[in-house]
Scaffold this motif. Sequence first.
Motif, PDB file in Angstrom:
ATOM      1  N   LEU A 154      76.142  31.350  47.474  1.00 38.42           N
ATOM      2  CA  LEU A 154      76.603  30.847  48.774  1.00 38.42           C
ATOM      3  C   LEU A 154      78.086  30.457  48.723  1.00 38.42           C
ATOM      4  CD1 LEU A 154      75.823  30.211  51.672  1.00 38.42           C
ATOM      5  CD2 LEU A 154      75.086  27.946  50.905  1.00 38.42           C
ATOM      6  N   ALA A 155      78.500  29.771  47.659  1.00 35.70           N
ATOM      7  CA  ALA A 155      79.905  29.351  47.544  1.00 35.70           C
ATOM      8  C   ALA A 155      80.836  30.557  47.422  1.00 35.70           C
ATOM      9  CB  ALA A 155      80.084  28.420  46.343  1.00 35.70           C
ATOM     10  N   VAL A 156      80.426  31.560  46.649  1.00 31.43           N
ATOM     11  CA  VAL A 156      81.248  32.767  46.502  1.00 31.43           C
ATOM     12  C   VAL A 156      81.413  33.461  47.851  1.00 31.43           C
ATOM     13  CG1 VAL A 156      81.229  35.107  45.551  1.00 31.43           C
ATOM     14  CG2 VAL A 156      80.856  33.165  44.043  1.00 31.43           C
ATOM     15  N   LEU A 157      80.343  33.487  48.652  1.00 31.32           N
ATOM     16  CA  LEU A 157      80.402  34.149  49.955  1.00 31.32           C
ATOM     17  C   LEU A 157      81.174  33.346  50.996  1.00 31.32           C
ATOM     18  CD1 LEU A 157      76.759  35.541  50.237  1.00 31.32           C
ATOM     19  CD2 LEU A 157      78.863  36.851  49.838  1.00 31.32           C
ATOM     20  N   LEU A 158      81.070  32.016  50.957  1.00 31.68           N
ATOM     21  CA  LEU A 158      81.740  31.182  51.961  1.00 31.68           C
ATOM     22  C   LEU A 158      83.228  30.969  51.670  1.00 31.68           C
ATOM     23  CD1 LEU A 158      79.072  28.374  52.506  1.00 31.68           C
ATOM     24  CD2 LEU A 158      79.725  30.182  54.121  1.00 31.68           C
ATOM     25  N   GLY A 159      83.581  30.931  50.404  1.00 29.04           N
ATOM     26  CA  GLY A 159      84.950  30.602  50.013  1.00 29.04           C
ATOM     27  C   GLY A 159      86.047  31.414  50.665  1.00 29.04           C
ATOM     28  N   PRO A 160      85.953  32.740  50.685  1.00 27.30           N
ATOM     29  CA  PRO A 160      87.063  33.522  51.249  1.00 27.30           C
ATOM     30  C   PRO A 160      87.378  33.191  52.707  1.00 27.30           C
ATOM     31  CG  PRO A 160      85.588  34.952  50.024  1.00 27.30           C
ATOM     32  CD  PRO A 160      84.936  33.602  50.099  1.00 27.30           C
TER      33      PRO A 160
ATOM     34  N   MET B 290      86.548  41.542  48.161  1.00 28.89           N
ATOM     35  CA  MET B 290      85.456  42.457  47.937  1.00 28.89           C
ATOM     36  C   MET B 290      84.749  42.141  46.612  1.00 28.89           C
ATOM     37  SD  MET B 290      85.485  44.082  50.687  1.00 28.89           S
ATOM     38  CE  MET B 290      84.150  45.176  50.361  1.00 28.89           C
ATOM     39  N   LEU B 291      85.541  41.716  45.617  1.00 33.69           N
ATOM     40  CA  LEU B 291      84.952  41.359  44.327  1.00 33.69           C
ATOM     41  C   LEU B 291      83.975  40.194  44.481  1.00 33.69           C
ATOM     42  CD1 LEU B 291      84.857  41.719  41.251  1.00 33.69           C
ATOM     43  CD2 LEU B 291      86.843  40.209  41.107  1.00 33.69           C
ATOM     44  N   ALA B 292      84.341  39.235  45.330  1.00 37.59           N
ATOM     45  CA  ALA B 292      83.469  38.082  45.556  1.00 37.59           C
ATOM     46  C   ALA B 292      82.133  38.527  46.140  1.00 37.59           C
ATOM     47  CB  ALA B 292      84.154  37.087  46.480  1.00 37.59           C
ATOM     48  N   PHE B 293      82.178  39.390  47.131  1.00 37.17           N
ATOM     49  CA  PHE B 293      80.944  39.837  47.763  1.00 37.17           C
ATOM     50  C   PHE B 293      80.102  40.684  46.812  1.00 37.17           C
ATOM     51  CE2 PHE B 293      83.695  38.884  51.393  1.00 37.17           C
ATOM     52  CZ  PHE B 293      82.884  37.949  52.024  1.00 37.17           C
ATOM     53  N   ALA B 294      80.740  41.541  46.028  1.00 39.69           N
ATOM     54  CA  ALA B 294      80.004  42.352  45.054  1.00 39.69           C
ATOM     55  C   ALA B 294      79.332  41.450  44.014  1.00 39.69           C
ATOM     56  CB  ALA B 294      80.946  43.348  44.379  1.00 39.69           C
ATOM     57  N   THR B 295      80.044  40.423  43.567  1.00 37.43           N
ATOM     58  CA  THR B 295      79.478  39.483  42.595  1.00 37.43           C
ATOM     59  C   THR B 295      78.283  38.753  43.185  1.00 37.43           C
ATOM     60  OG1 THR B 295      81.616  39.174  41.538  1.00 37.43           O
ATOM     61  CG2 THR B 295      79.992  37.437  41.196  1.00 37.43           C
ATOM     62  N   ALA B 296      78.424  38.303  44.428  1.00 42.65           N
ATOM     63  CA  ALA B 296      77.324  37.589  45.077  1.00 42.65           C
ATOM     64  C   ALA B 296      76.091  38.471  45.185  1.00 42.65           C
ATOM     65  CB  ALA B 296      77.759  37.098  46.450  1.00 42.65           C
ATOM     66  N   LEU B 297      76.287  39.714  45.582  1.00 42.68           N
ATOM     67  CA  LEU B 297      75.144  40.623  45.718  1.00 42.68           C
ATOM     68  C   LEU B 297      74.491  40.905  44.367  1.00 42.68           C
ATOM     69  CD1 LEU B 297      76.510  43.155  48.355  1.00 42.68           C
ATOM     70  CD2 LEU B 297      74.739  41.409  48.672  1.00 42.68           C
ATOM     71  N   PHE B 298      75.313  41.118  43.342  1.00 40.68           N
ATOM     72  CA  PHE B 298      74.791  41.394  42.009  1.00 40.68           C
ATOM     73  C   PHE B 298      74.032  40.180  41.462  1.00 40.68           C
ATOM     74  CE2 PHE B 298      75.280  41.296  37.377  1.00 40.68           C
ATOM     75  CZ  PHE B 298      74.675  42.498  37.037  1.00 40.68           C
ATOM     76  N   THR B 299      74.584  39.006  41.648  1.00 45.53           N
ATOM     77  CA  THR B 299      74.010  37.793  41.086  1.00 45.53           C
ATOM     78  C   THR B 299      72.784  37.322  41.852  1.00 45.53           C
ATOM     79  OG1 THR B 299      76.241  37.186  40.399  1.00 45.53           O
ATOM     80  CG2 THR B 299      74.592  35.458  40.303  1.00 45.53           C
ATOM     81  N   ALA B 300      72.719  37.609  43.139  1.00 50.02           N
ATOM     82  CA  ALA B 300      71.597  37.144  43.964  1.00 50.02           C
ATOM     83  C   ALA B 300      70.254  37.640  43.440  1.00 50.02           C
ATOM     84  CB  ALA B 300      71.804  37.583  45.412  1.00 50.02           C
ATOM     85  N   ARG B 301      70.249  38.724  42.703  1.00 54.43           N
ATOM     86  CA  ARG B 301      68.991  39.249  42.170  1.00 54.43           C
ATOM     87  C   ARG B 301      68.319  38.254  41.226  1.00 54.43           C
ATOM     88  NH1 ARG B 301      69.972  42.804  37.258  1.00 54.43           N
ATOM     89  NH2 ARG B 301      71.908  41.966  36.469  1.00 54.43           N
ATOM     90  N   TYR B 302      69.103  37.341  40.642  1.00 54.74           N
ATOM     91  CA  TYR B 302      68.532  36.308  39.775  1.00 54.74           C
ATOM     92  C   TYR B 302      67.635  35.357  40.563  1.00 54.74           C
ATOM     93  CZ  TYR B 302      71.247  37.396  35.581  1.00 54.74           C
ATOM     94  OH  TYR B 302      71.753  37.997  34.459  1.00 54.74           O
ATOM     95  N   LEU B 303      67.840  35.270  41.869  1.00 54.47           N
ATOM     96  CA  LEU B 303      67.029  34.384  42.696  1.00 54.47           C
ATOM     97  C   LEU B 303      65.579  34.843  42.799  1.00 54.47           C
ATOM     98  CD1 LEU B 303      69.586  33.530  45.510  1.00 54.47           C
ATOM     99  CD2 LEU B 303      68.737  32.012  43.709  1.00 54.47           C
ATOM    100  N   THR B 304      65.303  36.075  42.443  1.00 53.80           N
ATOM    101  CA  THR B 304      63.913  36.536  42.420  1.00 53.80           C
ATOM    102  C   THR B 304      63.146  35.868  41.287  1.00 53.80           C
ATOM    103  OG1 THR B 304      64.357  38.396  40.933  1.00 53.80           O
ATOM    104  CG2 THR B 304      64.592  38.795  43.330  1.00 53.80           C
ATOM    105  N   LEU B 305      63.873  35.308  40.326  1.00 53.40           N
ATOM    106  CA  LEU B 305      63.307  34.700  39.121  1.00 53.40           C
ATOM    107  C   LEU B 305      62.455  35.698  38.325  1.00 53.40           C
ATOM    108  CD1 LEU B 305      62.423  31.129  40.454  1.00 53.40           C
ATOM    109  CD2 LEU B 305      64.504  31.881  39.285  1.00 53.40           C
TER     110      LEU B 305
ATOM    111  N   ALA C 131      84.736  32.344  38.635  1.00 49.73           N
ATOM    112  CA  ALA C 131      84.379  32.581  37.231  1.00 49.73           C
ATOM    113  C   ALA C 131      83.125  33.443  37.157  1.00 49.73           C
ATOM    114  CB  ALA C 131      84.165  31.253  36.501  1.00 49.73           C
ATOM    115  N   ALA C 132      82.283  33.367  38.183  1.00 47.52           N
ATOM    116  CA  ALA C 132      81.087  34.231  38.225  1.00 47.52           C
ATOM    117  C   ALA C 132      81.487  35.699  38.204  1.00 47.52           C
ATOM    118  CB  ALA C 132      80.270  33.920  39.485  1.00 47.52           C
ATOM    119  N   ALA C 133      82.572  36.023  38.888  1.00 46.78           N
ATOM    120  CA  ALA C 133      83.037  37.416  38.924  1.00 46.78           C
ATOM    121  C   ALA C 133      83.749  37.789  37.629  1.00 46.78           C
ATOM    122  CB  ALA C 133      83.970  37.633  40.114  1.00 46.78           C
ATOM    123  N   THR C 134      84.639  36.924  37.162  1.00 41.90           N
ATOM    124  CA  THR C 134      85.407  37.284  35.972  1.00 41.90           C
ATOM    125  C   THR C 134      84.530  37.344  34.724  1.00 41.90           C
ATOM    126  OG1 THR C 134      86.174  34.984  35.809  1.00 41.90           O
ATOM    127  CG2 THR C 134      87.674  36.558  36.816  1.00 41.90           C
ATOM    128  N   LEU C 135      83.484  36.527  34.674  1.00 42.63           N
ATOM    129  CA  LEU C 135      82.536  36.614  33.563  1.00 42.63           C
ATOM    130  C   LEU C 135      81.910  38.005  33.526  1.00 42.63           C
ATOM    131  CD1 LEU C 135      79.993  34.122  32.298  1.00 42.63           C
ATOM    132  CD2 LEU C 135      79.104  36.283  33.116  1.00 42.63           C
TER     133      LEU C 135
END
Length: 194
Positions: free
Chosen positions: A45-51, A1-16, A140-144
């Motif tokens: 993508l890697a965070v979402l695919l990894g699990p 769940m942490l991986a998915f939450a991190t991916a969702l939070f970080t994806a907002r950076y893609l809006t630039l 590391a994206a999540a733990t950061l």
Amino acid sequence: MLAFATALFTARYLTLDPEVFLDQQRAVYLAHRAPLALHVGGGVLAVLLGPWQFLPRLRERRPGLHRLTGRLYLLAVLATGTGGLLLAPHGLVGPIAPIGFTALALLLLISSALAWRSARRRDLVRHRAWATRSYALILAAATLRIWLPVMDLAGVPFDQAYAAVGWTCWLINLVVAEHLIGRFPRPAAAPPVG
């Protein structure tokens, strides 16, 4: 769940959109949008695919899907690692944090390449170990995103916290990965000949 939450939070950076960037990094991200998009897009993508790669049922029942997902994961790692290497020299709190993030990107690329190579050689024990290390580094994206607020709450000044997080966000993950790898079942030894 942490991986998915991190991916969702970080994806907002893609809006630039500069408003979503960390204040201290806004200028760097605006000046390096292409590497940022590579780094964030590949990382999400890697965070979402990894699990999915670690689900035994998927590997056993749908090995073709496991291989396809693994290849997509490797492409995502290549993107995030390349973007990370391009961004790291421009990072904050130089040289401590940039060196830590450069080491993270290099180790991610190397561990992922070794996971792929061992899979190609059908050395599944080594493949599993290297894949575990690779995903620990991706996380590391999540733990950061855990360590920075914790250090802020503890009263650690931002520059000190960021310098430490450039290393702790992935070193601790690797220690945990090595512990898990040590618990993997070992293949039975071949009986002695003769």
